[in-house]
Design an enzyme around this catalytic site. Sequence first.
Site, PDB file in Angstrom:
ATOM      1  CD  GLU A   1      -2.798   1.385   2.393  1.00 22.24           C
ATOM      2  OE1 GLU A   1      -2.721   0.546   3.312  1.00 22.24           O
ATOM      3  OE2 GLU A   1      -3.608   2.315   2.388  1.00 22.24           O
TER       4      GLU A   1
ATOM      5  CE  LYS B   1      -5.992  -0.086   1.553  1.00 19.99           C
ATOM      6  NZ  LYS B   1      -6.734  -0.697   2.652  1.00 19.99           N
TER       7      LYS B   1
HETATM    8  P1  13P Z   1      -9.302   4.430   3.645  1.00 18.59           P
HETATM    9  O1  13P Z   1     -10.103   3.651   2.634  1.00 18.59           O
HETATM   10  O2  13P Z   1     -10.141   5.064   4.701  1.00 18.59           O
HETATM   11  O3  13P Z   1      -8.333   5.356   2.981  1.00 18.59           O
HETATM   12  O4  13P Z   1      -8.417   3.389   4.430  1.00 18.59           O
HETATM   13  C1  13P Z   1      -7.745   2.420   3.744  1.00 18.59           C
HETATM   14  C2  13P Z   1      -6.617   1.953   4.554  1.00 18.59           C
HETATM   15  O5  13P Z   1      -6.479   0.796   4.823  1.00 18.59           O
HETATM   16  C3  13P Z   1      -5.635   2.950   4.998  1.00 18.59           C
HETATM   17  O6  13P Z   1      -4.448   2.311   5.305  1.00 18.59           O
END
Ligand code: 13P
Length: 338
Positions: free
Chosen positions: A178, A220
């Site tokens: 991510e 992600k």
């Molecule tokens: P949000 O969808 O609220 O951005 O959160 C995703 C997430 O896992 C942040 O690390």
Amino acid sequence: MSLANDMDRTIADLIDGRRGILAADESTGTIAKRFEAVGVSSTEDARRDYRTLLLSAPGLGDYVSGVILYEETLGQADADGRPLPEVATGQGIVPGIKVDKGKGPLPGAPGDMITYGLDGLAERLESYKSRGARFAKWREVYPITDHNPTDLGLSANAEMLARYAATCQAVGIVPIVEPEVLIDGEHDLERSAAVNERVWHSVYHALHRHGVKLEYTILKPSMVTPGKEAGTASPEQVAEETLKILRRTVPAAVPAIHFLSGGQSATDATANLNALNQLRDKAPWQLGFSYARALQEPAMKAWAGKPENVNPAQKKLVERARLNHLAMLGEYNASLET
Ligand code: 13P
């Protein structure tokens, strides 16, 4: 069974073209802020009650294939004494775990951030695995300013994601990678596209250097949007820019891209995902969701800490998940919002 078989099975259970991932991994500090906004004080019991509500929502497993948990949740049980990871599994939802330890400033790169948590990670992963977690999440954060992210920020953050991902795969856990490019700021769509391109390019270069098997990973990312203070772009513009840059930087071996919502409204996050999937002929990967706020916000508001609100709150959650499932099929439209 071999570690590769473990990861193969996890990927097969997570990715089916129609379900996304619920991020329910807010740290204790973050969930306290979210609770405060709906008038709930963040005790361990309140967090357990709320996360039980999420994981036991009837029908959630029709639209969600995985859930990212926070470490505390992995050790909690529902009112009947059932461990919460088992409550997820009982709905056909694979439990995952957030394994990073938050972020701070990156020394030598003013304005950039770096995420902590590599020390002892292999041992922690073994322990999470023994408690039911089959995939993991690690988030690096990239603010956009006139001079951020810097070259040092790009390489240092990519290196962290790659070391984390390689460590996960060494114990048979599928890593969600991510790199979150923040939505805050006045930058336009083009600047967002340019930054995301540099970020994704640096991340895949580092994953390659560290020998990470892309087939057993999920990306992600943020969507390519203008900064929050710069106005909005249409779902079609967001989808086109996002896909253009993903195609330049993310290898086809990656099976799925599950976007974060990053401060988009629940309806924007769904409309943008739908527009992306209307272009999915151009995407070699599944395009799905891994939202926290965009899935949970309506449910958390409806709950507001009151036991009598559990059912209506669960319905809100499942409805948001269903609309995002439709967006994965490219079959969502705004008239479905009630
Ligand atoms: P949000 O969808 O609220 O951005 O959160 C995703 C997430 O896992 C942040 O690390």
